[in-house]
Design an enzyme around this catalytic site. Structure first.
Site, short mmCIF file in Angstrom:
data_model
loop_
_atom_site.label_atom_id
_atom_site.label_comp_id
_atom_site.label_asym_id
_atom_site.label_seq_id
_atom_site.Cartn_x
_atom_site.Cartn_y
_atom_site.Cartn_z
N LYS A 102 34.62 96.77 54.43
CA LYS A 102 35.00 95.38 54.69
C LYS A 102 34.34 94.90 55.98
O LYS A 102 33.79 95.70 56.75
CB LYS A 102 36.53 95.27 54.79
CG LYS A 102 37.14 96.16 55.87
CD LYS A 102 38.65 96.11 55.82
CE LYS A 102 39.23 97.02 56.91
NZ LYS A 102 40.69 96.93 56.98
N ARG A 133 52.75 94.05 56.33
CA ARG A 133 51.71 93.05 56.15
C ARG A 133 51.62 92.78 54.65
O ARG A 133 52.48 92.12 54.10
CB ARG A 133 50.36 93.55 56.70
CG ARG A 133 50.36 93.88 58.19
CD ARG A 133 48.97 94.24 58.68
NE ARG A 133 48.29 95.20 57.82
CZ ARG A 133 47.11 95.75 58.10
NH1 ARG A 133 46.47 95.42 59.21
NH2 ARG A 133 46.56 96.63 57.28
N TYR A 182 30.14 84.25 88.05
CA TYR A 182 31.15 83.21 88.11
C TYR A 182 32.38 83.64 88.88
O TYR A 182 32.84 84.79 88.78
CB TYR A 182 31.59 82.82 86.69
CG TYR A 182 30.58 81.99 85.94
CD1 TYR A 182 30.21 80.71 86.37
CD2 TYR A 182 30.00 82.47 84.76
CE1 TYR A 182 29.30 79.96 85.66
CE2 TYR A 182 29.09 81.72 84.04
CZ TYR A 182 28.73 80.46 84.50
OH TYR A 182 27.83 79.70 83.79
N MET A 240 28.23 84.12 78.97
CA MET A 240 27.97 83.97 77.55
C MET A 240 26.75 84.76 77.10
O MET A 240 26.77 85.39 76.05
CB MET A 240 27.76 82.49 77.21
CG MET A 240 27.53 82.24 75.71
SD MET A 240 27.23 80.51 75.31
CE MET A 240 28.84 79.79 75.70
#
Length: 362
Positions: A37, A135, A257, A305
């Site tokens: 998957k 689930r 940052y 990023m």
């Protein structure tokens, strides 16, 4: 071209499957499937699934119909099971492509029974009974109703009755014994029907968790199914990125940052072109280590990023163009997961599409 490169060893995946299949058989289990998957956990089902089929795997599990349809093109003659079941409107495509839904509710059973009636023949499927995950799967009330009304399965040829383990990676978790007991009771309710229980870690729990079909996933791709011990699986992925630039900074200067890291000495800072858009979580800030020639290189500052910065002050032989290994045999997906405060599954399936992807040659 010198660019961030993700190398994928499909033969190692096949070798891991053979190892897991042998372990499952040694515990008294039957066949071993492969969970492919999420595009084979992000590594590319078109590459991985044929290698597993060539190794002898005959049963494959995906999450949804779209994954199953793509996989059927690569595997025209293997059994493919769809874990998310048969949502309304998917029945015809499932039948036309010889796909087996995992029936997770009485509504799924009813839809597949009606599809069998329309098709005029029995249709194969798997039945999922929940034993603790809460689930997918029939809950206790649905299972009791099914036992009282067995004609709910008329026209359905059950390949397997299955369940999913909650905490199999923790050998002494009480949930393991509880689920084994519940699954034994489910087996008894379906005499003669084949069953499926163990996932990757469940294969290592021994005979009580063996069944007719194991369903490993993460361990196939090099993840550690026994986190309390050394990883028994072969590594599958290596991720390396070239240094774009090296900058000298003075003591007290910050990097990245929000200035969350400041140099305590004159330092050399190397920048690579990989960031959170490529699957390296921001939570790695000031925590991750890469490797250069087997030596640790520390990530400093925020993950941006598209960029990450490493302190290479103590590595004078590093230069622009040198490759830093972010994931490899000495620092694998589980290690990166721990550094990020998550797990190797999330790191593996999140590896981005901007990498140059290379299939390792034998």
């Amino acid at each position: 071209m010198n660019r961030p490169t993700l190398t994928i060893d499909a033969e190692a995946v096949a070798a891991n499957w053979r190892d897991l299949a042998a372990r499952h058989a040694s515990s008294g289990g039957g066949a071993t499937a492969a969970a492919v998957k999420a595009d084979a956990y992000g590594l590319g089902a078109a590459l991985i699934a044929p290698a597993l089929a060539a190794a002898g795997c005959r049963h494959f599990f995906v999450a949804c119909l779209e994954e199953a349809l793509a996989l059927r093109t690569a595997l025209p003659d293997r059994r493919i099971a769809v874990i998310n079941g048969c949502p309304s409107g998917t029945e015809r495509e499932l039948i036309a492509n010889d796909l087996r839904p995992v029936l997770n509710s009485l509504e799924d059973c009813a839809r597949w029974r009606n599809a069998a009636r329309e098709a005029g023949r029995a249709l194969p499927a798997l039945l999922h009974v929940d034993t603790g995950m809460a689930r997918l799967g029939l809950d206790a009330a649905e299972f009791a109703r099914l036992r009282e009304t067995p004609d709910l399965l008329d026209g359905i040829a059950l390949d397997y009755v299955m369940s999913h383990l909650v905490a199999s990676e923790t050998t002494d978790a009480p949930e393991n014994a509880h689920q084994a007991q519940r699954f034994a009771a489910i087996r008894a309710a379906f005499p003669g029907v084949t069953t499926s229980l163990a996932n990757s870690s469940g294969i290592f729990l021994g005979p009580d968790f063996a069944s007719d079909l194991a369903r490993p996933g993460f361990a196939l791709y090099g993840g550690n199914p026994t986190p309390e011990q050394k990883n028994p699986m072969r590594p599958v992925v290596t991720l390396a990125a070239p240094i774009l630039q090296i900058r000298a900074i003075e003591a007290g200067e910050s990097v990245g940052y929000n200035a969350i890291w400041r140099a305590e000495r004159q330092s050399l800072i190397a920048t690579i072109g990989v960031g959170y858009a490529d699957g390296m979580p921001r939570s790695l800030a000031n925590r991750m280590t890469a490797r250069f020639k087997g030596r640790d290189v520390r990530l400093v500052g925020r993950v941006s990023m598209d960029l990450m910065t490493f302190d290479v002050t103590d590595h004078p032989d590093i230069a622009p163009g040198s490759m830093l290994e972010l994931i490899g045999p000495g620092h694998d997906i589980d290690d990166v997961g721990r550094e990020a405060g998550t797990n190797g599954y999330e790191i593996l399936t999140g590896l981005g599409r901007r990498y140059r992807r290379v299939a390792k040659s034998v």
